[in-house]
Enzyme design. Structure first.
Site, short mmCIF file in Angstrom:
data_model
loop_
_atom_site.label_atom_id
_atom_site.label_comp_id
_atom_site.label_asym_id
_atom_site.label_seq_id
_atom_site.Cartn_x
_atom_site.Cartn_y
_atom_site.Cartn_z
N GLU A 46 0.83 -1.21 0.00
CA GLU A 46 0.00 0.00 0.00
C GLU A 46 0.86 1.26 0.00
O GLU A 46 0.56 2.25 -0.68
CB GLU A 46 -0.92 0.01 1.23
CG GLU A 46 -1.90 -1.15 1.27
CD GLU A 46 -1.38 -2.37 2.02
OE1 GLU A 46 -2.19 -3.07 2.62
OE2 GLU A 46 -0.15 -2.61 2.00
N ALA A 152 12.58 -36.52 -8.89
CA ALA A 152 12.68 -36.80 -10.31
C ALA A 152 12.70 -38.31 -10.51
O ALA A 152 13.36 -39.03 -9.75
CB ALA A 152 13.94 -36.16 -10.90
N ASP A 198 24.88 -38.16 -2.36
CA ASP A 198 24.91 -37.11 -3.38
C ASP A 198 25.75 -35.91 -2.99
O ASP A 198 26.12 -35.11 -3.85
CB ASP A 198 23.49 -36.63 -3.70
CG ASP A 198 22.63 -37.73 -4.31
OD1 ASP A 198 23.19 -38.76 -4.73
OD2 ASP A 198 21.39 -37.55 -4.38
N GLY A 282 15.32 -38.78 -0.29
CA GLY A 282 15.14 -40.02 -1.03
C GLY A 282 13.76 -40.60 -0.80
O GLY A 282 12.89 -39.99 -0.16
#
Length: 345
Positions: A46, A152, A198, A282
């Site tokens: 605003e 994925a 990973d 996972g």
């Protein structure tokens, strides 16, 4: 009002834990000012809207209608109440998409404006406005973060070959999109297996914006401190079953994690003001949220040209239940489906 929502979205990733808000000032069907909340701690929508009015149009402010995607605030926080500015500027009418669920505001802004003879209209594109700030509303209504699951998978429903070598599934464009998703959430979570195998950085380095708070489930505190998660470049919280604090790290001890892990995670994250979590773990971690129906949204990337096959160690993708598909998009050979938890709709 749609313009308000479009403006509000420009603040994604920058205004949390505040909500995204857009505002438009209209006189005689002409927009004379517009603005959005750009940065946490900065002026609200605003204020930016009113300040954007050209000098030649300032005399029209007191004859205009203010459209805003969320109920104007009525309390002192990082900035003064927006209701006071609206009243000070003698704006005669305010159109609001939806009420603010935050206890300090919730209806009080509308009441204050109405008490000062401001004509207030509410409920315009209300569902769209609630969807825009789904993280904010979930956090304040249910006292927990908004949970987004992401993974994925290959076309044959596998997420990994199960070997120590990382399986690259999504393409370059999808990877960039994932980093955009990361920049939009308050935190990102993985389990110990994903962290060790990973060695992810869990940053948004492929997209401009902030990095999320990193969360890792490491029950026995066995992860090596040489991992990127512990590089000190971003905050990391280790949820474990061993101890409450660890030198140089932020640790949170879970009690009876086999039975009460997710409720304790929610409680700890709520206490820390974490409004949303992207779970990139996972299969085991993702499935635990699904089985507990403790998720709001799932983003699944499927490489339609890649299959792992019947490898002995191959890992199946999580199995969603109680879900409703809300959108699909394609990035080359990747199909990206976004689901909502139907039980929470």
């Amino acid at each position: 009002m749609q313009r308000c929502l479009d403006l509000a979205l420009l603040g994604a990733g920058y205004v949390a834990p505040n909500p995204m808000v857009g505002a438009v000032l209209v006189h005689d069907n002409r927009v004379i000012g517009e603005g959005y909340h750009q940065q946490y701690g900065g002026p609200h929508a605003e204020v930016n809207c009113i300040n954007s009015v050209a000098a030649d149009d300032e005399h029209l402010i007191s004859k205009s209608s203010l459209y805003v995607s969320l109920e104007p605030c009525v309390h002192f926080g990082k900035t003064p109440p927006c209701t006071d500015l609206i009243i000070k500027k003698n704006i005669p009418g305010v159109v609001i998409a939806c009420r603010d669920s935050y206890d300090e505001v919730n209806g009080k802004g509308i009441e204050k404006l109405s008490a000062k003879a401001v004509n207030v209209i509410t409920g315009i594109l209300e569902k769209e406005a609630q969807e825009l700030n789904k993280r904010f509303f979930t956090f304040h209504r249910y006292k927990r973060p908004y949970i987004i699951l992401k993974w994925a998978q290959c076309n044959d429903g596998k997420i990994s070959a199960g070997t120590k070598k990382r399986t690259l599934i999504s393409n370059e464009l999808s990877n960039r999109l994932v980093h955009k998703w990361r920049s939009e959430e308050a935190a990102i979570m993985v389990g110990s297996n994903t962290a060790s195998q990973d060695d992810p950085a869990l940053t948004a380095r492929l997209w401009p914006g902030k990095n999320p708070l990193r969360l890792v489930i490491d029950m026995q505190l066995k992860l090596p401190k040489t991992l990127q998660l512990f590089d000190g470049k971003e905050r990391t919280i280790i949820f474990n079953a061993v101890k409450q604090a660890e030198e140089g790290m932020i640790s949170y001890q879970l009690v009876n994690p086999a039975q009460q892990m997710i409720p304790q995670l929610f409680s700890a994250l709520y206490e820390r003001g974490v409004q949303s979590v992207l779970v990139e773990g996972g299969r085991k971690l993702l499935q635990s949220f699904i089985d507990a129906s403790a998720w709001d949204e799932a983003k699944v990337i499927c490489n339609e040209q890649l299959a792992i096959g019947n490898e002995q160690l191959a890992i199946d993708a999580p199995i969603l239940s109680g879900n409703e598909l809300i959108s699909t998009q394609y990035l080359n050979n990747d199909k990206i489906n976004i689901y909502k938890n139907r039980h929470l709709l």
